[in-house]
Design an enzyme around this catalytic site. Structure first.
Site, PDB file in Angstrom:
ATOM      1  CG  ASP A 130       9.306  -9.388  -5.863  1.00 51.12           C
ATOM      2  OD1 ASP A 130       8.757  -8.812  -4.904  1.00 51.12           O
ATOM      3  OD2 ASP A 130       8.676  -9.911  -6.800  1.00 51.12           O
TER       4      ASP A 130
ATOM      5  CG  ASN B 115      10.453   3.057   1.394  1.00 54.12           C
ATOM      6  OD1 ASN B 115       9.629   3.854   1.847  1.00 54.12           O
ATOM      7  ND2 ASN B 115      10.851   3.078   0.121  1.00 54.12           N
TER       8      ASN B 115
ATOM      9  CE1 TYR C 267      -0.107   2.108   0.525  1.00 59.15           C
ATOM     10  CE2 TYR C 267      -1.406   3.567   1.901  1.00 59.15           C
ATOM     11  CZ  TYR C 267      -0.202   3.235   1.316  1.00 59.15           C
ATOM     12  OH  TYR C 267       0.892   4.026   1.523  1.00 59.15           O
TER      13      TYR C 267
HETATM   14  P1  NAI Z   1       7.355   4.866  -5.237  1.00 59.43           P
HETATM   15  O1  NAI Z   1       6.431   4.080  -6.107  1.00 59.43           O
HETATM   16  O2  NAI Z   1       8.118   6.002  -5.790  1.00 59.43           O
HETATM   17  O3  NAI Z   1       8.399   3.891  -4.524  1.00 59.43           O
HETATM   18  C1  NAI Z   1       8.139   2.559  -4.248  1.00 59.43           C
HETATM   19  C2  NAI Z   1       9.319   1.742  -4.707  1.00 59.43           C
HETATM   20  O4  NAI Z   1       9.082   0.394  -4.304  1.00 59.43           O
HETATM   21  C3  NAI Z   1       9.496   1.747  -6.233  1.00 59.43           C
HETATM   22  O5  NAI Z   1      10.846   2.007  -6.562  1.00 59.43           O
HETATM   23  C4  NAI Z   1       9.081   0.347  -6.634  1.00 59.43           C
HETATM   24  O6  NAI Z   1       9.747  -0.136  -7.785  1.00 59.43           O
HETATM   25  C5  NAI Z   1       9.435  -0.438  -5.384  1.00 59.43           C
HETATM   26  N1  NAI Z   1       8.715  -1.699  -5.284  1.00 59.43           N
HETATM   27  C6  NAI Z   1       7.402  -1.936  -5.524  1.00 59.43           C
HETATM   28  N2  NAI Z   1       7.127  -3.228  -5.366  1.00 59.43           N
HETATM   29  C7  NAI Z   1       8.296  -3.815  -4.999  1.00 59.43           C
HETATM   30  C8  NAI Z   1       8.652  -5.155  -4.703  1.00 59.43           C
HETATM   31  N3  NAI Z   1       7.764  -6.148  -4.765  1.00 59.43           N
HETATM   32  N4  NAI Z   1       9.937  -5.408  -4.340  1.00 59.43           N
HETATM   33  C9  NAI Z   1      10.857  -4.415  -4.295  1.00 59.43           C
HETATM   34  N5  NAI Z   1      10.577  -3.136  -4.584  1.00 59.43           N
HETATM   35  C10 NAI Z   1       9.303  -2.849  -4.931  1.00 59.43           C
HETATM   36  O7  NAI Z   1       6.421   5.357  -4.045  1.00 59.43           O
HETATM   37  P2  NAI Z   1       6.725   6.006  -2.618  1.00 59.43           P
HETATM   38  O8  NAI Z   1       5.614   6.937  -2.400  1.00 59.43           O
HETATM   39  O9  NAI Z   1       8.108   6.454  -2.470  1.00 59.43           O
HETATM   40  O10 NAI Z   1       6.448   4.741  -1.689  1.00 59.43           O
HETATM   41  C11 NAI Z   1       7.376   4.269  -0.729  1.00 59.43           C
HETATM   42  C12 NAI Z   1       6.611   3.829   0.492  1.00 59.43           C
HETATM   43  O11 NAI Z   1       5.991   4.977   1.076  1.00 59.43           O
HETATM   44  C13 NAI Z   1       5.486   2.818   0.227  1.00 59.43           C
HETATM   45  O12 NAI Z   1       5.513   1.846   1.261  1.00 59.43           O
HETATM   46  C14 NAI Z   1       4.247   3.671   0.327  1.00 59.43           C
HETATM   47  O13 NAI Z   1       3.118   2.922   0.709  1.00 59.43           O
HETATM   48  C15 NAI Z   1       4.669   4.644   1.413  1.00 59.43           C
HETATM   49  N6  NAI Z   1       3.885   5.850   1.527  1.00 59.43           N
HETATM   50  C16 NAI Z   1       3.837   6.757   0.497  1.00 59.43           C
HETATM   51  C17 NAI Z   1       3.091   7.905   0.622  1.00 59.43           C
HETATM   52  C18 NAI Z   1       3.015   8.921  -0.468  1.00 59.43           C
HETATM   53  O14 NAI Z   1       2.134   9.787  -0.427  1.00 59.43           O
HETATM   54  N7  NAI Z   1       3.882   8.869  -1.457  1.00 59.43           N
HETATM   55  C19 NAI Z   1       2.321   8.178   1.852  1.00 59.43           C
HETATM   56  C20 NAI Z   1       2.468   7.186   2.884  1.00 59.43           C
HETATM   57  C21 NAI Z   1       3.213   6.061   2.707  1.00 59.43           C
END
Ligand code: NAI
Length: 257
Positions: free
Chosen positions: A60, A87, A152
């Site tokens: 985490d 990430n 955010y």
């Molecule tokens: P996602 O929800 O598929 O991936 C995020 C991952 O982080 C998940 O596997 C989740 O279990 C994990 N996670 C959440 N809280 C956690 C914690 N406390 N400790 C460890 N792992 C944790 O979403 P996505 O879109 O791949 O997000 C990845 C990054 O990309 C994030 O930082 C998000 O803000 C950023 N992002 C996403 C965009 C989008 O449109 N999808 C646009 C710009 C940035």
């Protein structure tokens, strides 16, 4: 014949979305990958699918102790750490006027403290390995405001600034630091956002994806593998003169209308 360079990256938020696509890309490129997440079932299954170069560790990012343990487990499994992709992140829609203190705290803890804990644990290991790279997932919201994205947006703005100050501090120690700034990417995080909006009954999730795509001049949102290609570039020697940069990957959205 040259011995291939040992390359080992730790990726947080590696179970799904952008982190999962990055894990896949780095394994394809012959790197060792330590995948860290709280979604253990999905993360461990993906690591098993990716083969012996991938390794899943529960962690985490809100916990400094978890991230210290994850880095120790990473090095025990795959040897010295040469890169980190910070990430993991979460999103909720809110404004100053309707956010609860608990929600504000959770977003700041995950997105800002989470990146801080990840880098505090990983960067000394990268320096000890002889230098390497840091890639941070920021957002197009590091520089552009969006409606109902109060907490955010402020966390992603902070990560942009973190990237710049870290670059100044770490370059003399052989560590390059860059951030990616994606627009909308088709991931479970955005699915969850649309599911919360769709629960009001105004539109379906499918309609929301379509109207999001229509905001983009190219007529579509991004795919995680497209972002993974940029992450790979910034983590690898191909980007040897890049540091302190915020790299936009948004299908032209922020170029204007
Ligand atoms: P996602 O929800 O598929 O991936 C995020 C991952 O982080 C998940 O596997 C989740 O279990 C994990 N996670 C959440 N809280 C956690 C914690 N406390 N400790 C460890 N792992 C944790 O979403 P996505 O879109 O791949 O997000 C990845 C990054 O990309 C994030 O930082 C998000 O803000 C950023 N992002 C996403 C965009 C989008 O449109 N999808 C646009 C710009 C940035």
């Amino acid at each position: 014949m040259n011995t291939p360079k040992h390359q080992h990256i730790l990726i947080t938020g590696a179970a799904t979305g952008i982190g999962a696509a990055a894990a896949r890309r780095f394994v394809d490129e012959g790197w060792y990958v330590t995948m860290v997440d709280i979604n253990d079932t999905v993360g461990a299954a993906l690591a098993a699918e990716l083969g012996p170069r991938a390794h899943y560790v529960h962690g985490d990012v809100c916990s400094a102790a978890d991230m210290e343990s994850a880095v120790a487990a990473a090095e025990a499994q795959h040897g010295p750490l040469t890169s980190v992709f910070a990430n993991a992140g979460i999103h909720r829609h809110n404004t100053l006027l309707d956010i609860s203190e608990e929600e504000f705290d959770r977003i700041v803890r995950t997105n800002i403290y989470g990146t801080f804990h990840t880098l505090r644990a990983a960067v000394p290991a990268i320096i000890a390995s002889g230098g390497g790279t840091v890639v941070i997932t920021a957002s197009d919201q590091s520089t552009v405001g969006k409606h109902r994205s109060f907490a955010y947006g402020l966390t992603k703005g902070a990560l942009g600034q973190m990237t710049k100050s870290l670059s100044l501090d770490l370059l003399p120690q052989g560590v390059r630091v860059n951030a990616i700034c994606p627009g909308t990417i088709r991931t479970p995080m955005v699915d969850a956002i649309f599911e919360r909006i769709a629960a009001n009954g105004d539109a379906t999730v499918d309609e929301l994806w379509k109207s999001e795509a229509a905001e983009y001049a190219c007529g579509r949102v991004g795919e995680p593998a497209e972002v993974a290609a940029l992450v790979y570039f910034l983590a690898s020697d191909a980007s040897s003169f890049c540091s302190g940069g915020l790299y936009l990957i948004d299908g032209g959205l922020s170029a204007g209308k």
